[in-house]
Design an enzyme around this catalytic site. Structure first.
Site, PDB file in Angstrom:
ATOM      1  CB  CYS A   1     -42.904  -9.421 -21.908  1.00 59.15           C
ATOM      2  SG  CYS A   1     -42.339  -7.611 -22.687  1.00 59.15           S
TER       3      CYS A   1
ATOM      4  N   GLY B   1     -34.782  -0.529 -27.621  1.00 59.90           N
ATOM      5  CA  GLY B   1     -33.847  -0.886 -28.649  1.00 59.90           C
ATOM      6  C   GLY B   1     -33.964  -2.827 -28.224  1.00 59.90           C
TER       7      GLY B   1
ATOM      8  N   GLY C   1     -35.449 -11.827  -9.550  1.00 63.08           N
ATOM      9  CA  GLY C   1     -34.985 -11.541 -10.696  1.00 63.08           C
ATOM     10  C   GLY C   1     -33.191 -10.556 -11.420  1.00 63.08           C
TER      11      GLY C   1
ATOM     12  CE  LYS D   1     -29.040  -9.622 -22.900  1.00 63.58           C
ATOM     13  NZ  LYS D   1     -29.521  -9.867 -23.909  1.00 63.58           N
TER      14      LYS D   1
END
Length: 428
Positions: free
Chosen positions: A50, A115, A189, A192
Site C-alpha cells: 500500500c 513488521g 475485508g 491480515k
C-alpha cells in the site's frame, strides 16, 4: 551487470499515483514476464504494497535497463513519462542493496520499524521465484535482505511496540471520536490488515464489530481468532446495509477499483446519518468523490501520517542501532558479488585440469591391461580425482577470499596466462 531499483513510495508519491501503479498478486506473473522480456533486464522482482511499488532488476546496461523499467511503469499506470519521473526514485548497485535491506528492516516504512513489510518482502521473493524472475544475483540479495530484516528485529529494539498501518488507523479514529465503546464498527475485508484492525479496536474498547467479506470461510477464520469479541459476520451482498447501520467503517480489501463511491453511499445512507470512513487500501476502496458528502468524514492511508509522526521521533534513535547491521550485510553481499569475478577462471581451470586427468587416466588404464583396469578402475578414478581436488582446493579458496580487488585480478590474470585459459567476463 548492475543491480537497480526503480520505484515510488509514500515519500515520493500520493496515494492517487501509488494506486495507479499497484500490482496485485494476481497480476504479478504477467508483470514479471513483461519486464523479463525486455532486452536489457536479466532478473526482476517486484515489491507492491500500500505504501510502495519497487522494481528490482539485474540489468545488462544500466541506463537502458532503467529506461525499460520506467517505460513499463508509465504504460502500467497510464501516466506520462514527464509526470511519472516526478515521483520515481532510482538507486543503483550498492545503494539499491542498502535500500532493500532497509525496506526489509522496516526503516523505509511509513511506520518506522513495522513488521509486516518483512513478510511482504518474503512474499516478493517467493513470487519472483515462482514466476521465474530470479537468477543467482537477485535470489541471493532477497535472501540476504530477509536475513537482515530478521537480524534487525532480533538484535535491536526497533520492532518493540511498533505501530502498524492498522493501529495508526484505529488511533486516528479514536482521536476523532474519543470513545470507541458505543460505536458500531464495520470492517470491509478479512485479510491480515483486517485482523490487526480487530485487535487494535478491541484494545481501544470497541465492543460491536462487524466483518463484511466475500468469503465466509475467511471471515470465520478471522472471527475464530477473537472469540471474546463475538464478531458479527456478513456477506458482501449486505455490505451497504451494514455500512448504513455503522458509525465507523474501515475498508481493507484487495479490490482494484473503489467499492464505495458518492452515488452508492448517497443511495443507501440515511439523510441525517453521520459516518466516518477510513480506507487503508491501495488501490483505494473509497472513491475520492465521497469527500463531497457532507455527513461523511473520509480518510485514506496518506491521512495517517500525522498520527504516525507522533510515534516516530522516539523510534529514530532505535533505528540507528539497525544501520550498523545493514552496513555489515551490504558489505557481505558486495564481497560475494565481487567473488563471482573468479568463477569463469576457476571453472575454466577445473575443466582443463579435469580433461588432462581423464586423458592420462585413459592412457594408464590401457597400459595396465583390460582385466586389471576393469577390476581397479573405480579405485584409480577416485585416486586421480582426489589428487586434482586437493591440489586445486587451497588456491581456489584463497582466490575467492581475496578482498583486495586489484590483487585478486592480478591472480586471475596470472592463472589465465600460466594455464593458457580463455574465459569470458560475466560480472562487472
Amino acid at each position: 551487470m548492475n543491480i537497480v531499483v526503480v520505484g515510488l513510495s509514500h515519500k515520493t508519491a500520493a496515494v492517487e499515483i501509488r494506486e495507479k501503479l499497484s500490482i496485485p498478486e494476481a497480476q504479478m506473473q504477467e508483470a514479471i514476464a513483461h519486464l523479463s522480456s525486455y532486452p536489457h533486464i536479466d532478473e526482476v522482482a517486484i515489491i507492491s504494497t500500500c505504501n510502495r511499488l519497487e522494481i528490482y532488476g539485474i540489468v545488462k546496461e544500466t541506463e537502458q535497463g532503467v529506461k525499460e523499467i520506467t517505460q513499463f511503469l508509465a504504460e502500467k499506470g497510464q501516466i506520462s513519462l514527464l509526470e511519472l519521473r516526478r515521483h520515481l526514485f532510482t538507486l543503483l548497485h550498492e545503494d539499491a542493496l542498502r535500500h532493500l535491506m532497509r525496506v526489509a528492516s522496516g526503516l523505509e516504512s511509513l511506520v518506522l520499524g513495522e513488521g509486516q513489510i518483512l513478510a511482504q518482502v518474503k512474499n516478493t521473493h517467493k513470487l519472483a521465484q515462482k514466476y521465474q524472475g530470479l537468477g543467482r544475483l537477485l535470489d541471493r540479495l532477497f535472501k540476504q535482505a530477509i536475513s537482515t530484516g530478521k537480524r534487525v528485529r532480533s538484535e535491536t529494539s526497533i520492532g518493540t511496540g511498533a505501530v502498524s498501518i492498522s493501529s495508526a488507523a484505529v488511533e486516528l479514529a479514536q482521536i476523532k471520536v474519543e470513545n470507541m465503546a458505543p460505536l458500531k464498527v464495520a470492517i470491509i475485508g478479512a485479510g491480515k490488515m483486517a485482523c490487526l484492525l480487530v485487535k487494535h479496536l478491541i484494545a481501544k474498547g470497541a465492543t460491536e464489530i462487524a466483518i463484511v467479506n466475500r468469503s465466509h470461510r475467511r471471515a470465520q477464520e478471522l472471527a475464530d481468532k477473537f472469540p471474546e469479541a463475538s464478531l458479527k459476520l456478513y456477506p458482501l451482498s449486505e455490505m451497504m446495509s451494514t455500512i448504513a447501520s455503522s458509525d465507523l467503517v474501515f475498508t481493507s480489501t484487495g479490490a482494484t477499483e473503489p467499492i464505495l463511491d458518492q452515488a452508492k453511499l448517497t443511495q443507501h445512507l440515511p439523510i441525517e446519518k453521520s459516518l466516518m470512513l477510513i480506507d487503508i487500501s491501495v488501490p483505494r476502496n473509497v472513491a475520492a468523490d465521497v469527500n463531497q458528502i457532507e455527513q461523511i468524514q473520509a480518510y485514506n492511508v496518506d491521512d495517517l501520517k500525522a498520527v504516525v509522526a507522533a510515534n516516530q521521533e522516539s523510534r529514530r534513535k532505535l533505528a540507528q542501532e539497525a544501520e550498523g547491521i545493514i552496513e555489515e550485510e551490504v558489505e557481505n553481499y558486495l564481497l560475494w558479488w565481487r567473488s563471482l569475478e573468479t568463477v569463469p577462471t576457476i571453472s575454466c581451470l577445473r575443466s582443463k585440469v579435469e580433461t588432462i586427468r581423464e586423458q592420462e587416466l585413459e592412457k594408464a588404464l590401457s597400459r595396465l591391461g583390460t582385466e586389471f583396469a576393469e577390476k581397479h578402475q573405480e579405485v584409480i578414478e577416485a585416486l586421480t580425482r582426489g589428487i586434482v581436488n586437493k591440489i586445486l582446493h587451497e588456491p581456489m579458496v584463497q582466490l575467492r577470499a581475496q578482498q583486495d580487488i586489484e590483487a585478486r585480478r592480478r591472480c586471475l590474470q596470472s592463472l589465465q596466462m600460466l594455464f593458457n585459459l580463455e574465459t569470458e567476463e560475466q560480472f562487472s
